[in-house]
Write a protein that holds these residues in place. Sequence first.
Motif, PDB file in Angstrom:
ATOM      1  N   VAL A 284       0.826  -1.208   0.000  1.00 12.32           N
ATOM      2  CA  VAL A 284       0.000   0.000   0.000  1.00 12.32           C
ATOM      3  C   VAL A 284       0.861   1.259   0.000  1.00 12.32           C
ATOM      4  O   VAL A 284       0.381   2.331  -0.381  1.00 12.32           O
ATOM      5  N   ASP A 314      -4.114  -1.476  -7.342  1.00 13.61           N
ATOM      6  CA  ASP A 314      -3.494  -2.784  -7.129  1.00 13.61           C
ATOM      7  C   ASP A 314      -3.077  -3.356  -8.477  1.00 13.61           C
ATOM      8  O   ASP A 314      -3.807  -3.229  -9.473  1.00 13.61           O
ATOM      9  N   ASP A 337      -5.649  -1.920  -2.122  1.00  9.74           N
ATOM     10  CA  ASP A 337      -5.438  -2.779  -0.951  1.00  9.74           C
ATOM     11  C   ASP A 337      -6.518  -3.858  -0.870  1.00  9.74           C
ATOM     12  O   ASP A 337      -6.982  -4.208   0.215  1.00  9.74           O
ATOM     13  N   CYS A 511      -5.171   3.999  -1.023  1.00 11.93           N
ATOM     14  CA  CYS A 511      -5.310   2.806  -0.173  1.00 11.93           C
ATOM     15  C   CYS A 511      -5.792   3.207   1.225  1.00 11.93           C
ATOM     16  O   CYS A 511      -6.614   2.511   1.839  1.00 11.93           O
TER      17      CYS A 511
END
Length: 532
Positions: A284, A314, A337, A511
């Motif tokens: 993150v 991501d 995340d 995140c």
Amino acid sequence: MPDTTNPDNKPAPKDWTPELDELHLREEMTGGMGGPDKVARQHAGGRLTVRERVGKLLDPGSFREIGRLTGVGQYDENGRLVHLLPNNSVMGRGQVNGRPVVISGDDFTVRGGSADATNKSKALYPEEMARDLRIPIIRLIEGSGGGGSVKTIETKGHANLPGGQGQSFGSEQLMINMGEIPTVGLGLGSVAGLGAARLAATHFSVMVKEQSAMFVAGPPVVKGIGEDLTKQELGGWQIQLPAGGVDNAAENEEDAFEQARQFLSYMPNSIDELPPRTECADPVDRREEKLFSLVPRDIRKVYKMRKIIELVADQNSFFEIAPLFGRSVIAGLARFDGWPVVLLASDPFHYGGVWTSDACQKVVRMVDLAETFHLPVVYLCDCPGFQVGLEAERNATIRHGVRAMAAIEQTTTPWCSVIVRSAFGVAGGAHAPSSRFHYRFAWLSARWGSLPLSGGIEAAYRAELDAAEDEAAKLAEINERLEKLRSPFRTAETFAIEEMVDPRETRPLLCEFTNMVAPTLRPGRARMWMRP
């Protein structure tokens, strides 16, 4: 009276073996679908049969078919079954990546996928089952799927009046399910009439390139109004995707199945649950150096917004939806995340990122998807305003734009905006709901205002420019003065922008946003849910 159940007067069996044998016989007959010749024709056209499609899409061994014995039986003079022509709908329960789904599929080998107007309850059954079991539904569509073919008038002895009591083929349930459960439509061949409506009435739709076509009415019908077109010319993917009739195109059927699996991976089973979080091995706190220089200083130069998405979300999590419709706005699903979000982003490669009529419609659709299924929204903004000019006026851009603004204001789902570069005018101001709390960050490259300075200085300072000995030098002087005042840091002094950030901090901040808002998400029916 003679025993018609035992025409040969054979001794009654001691168990239920004859009935079991008949069950197996009927299953074998319906498993043959429209017959070997029709199956061969399906394969010759490069298309799988409906049963092959179900087998490839669902987890192996998970399909539980319902209504397999439904069909039209033919009997000899002694009442023995000679042949059972199956209903052209195959449906039941199964699993996708271990999660339960309902699946329904048109069998094109039986009446070309056209319903026979006698078993409408079977078409409605999977929709009601998915709704009441609170699980997604996947529709494999190939055919009209409506109230029968033209020949049905002769077989029934009267014409169907569309709609009305007792005449529905589930169209109202399609609309209800849009606000209850995730719906996916895969157009896997020619799709017309109610079949086209079933494909459009979904949260995510796919068609196969060069194989699928969707239209209200096919080429034979439109030829009657003077348009002699092939299926692909009338409703192929190159027509439907830019028009927004269908979201995505697939290279082949297997690709379409994979896209369906991907879409559902971001969705909850129903509005009564929250979207599932996945395991995330992507740090993150990942800081990408490329972000610091990705946006050029020269505002006339473009950059790749999809590269920014790739660097902040991501890894490999961005799933784009409707890439050929409303192209000045990029839209799709992503994870931060492990938390799924709806992601919107401007694309300066198309109209400089302005909101066109199509882009506004795309924003409404994605915002409604987020609201329906409790997904936070992340918006990477570089919007210089609404499209202007005759084309924009003909397309009612301002009406669609205000509708998009209303959709944003009506949302309750968490919202985070990152102003990457421009935010000008009414459309630029629609980067977040203004009437409630939202997260908002601005990159160092951000610039905003009621309208861009270029072109406006000459009008606003006309008298001063006319009085100057050197108009060009005066224009440069005014521009320099205003540029200093327009600095985003001046705006930050008044708290009109909450945070100016280093672009390399974007992923950690997003995140943090998704983790902060996750506990605030609540399942249940949205106040405003998605419509087709």
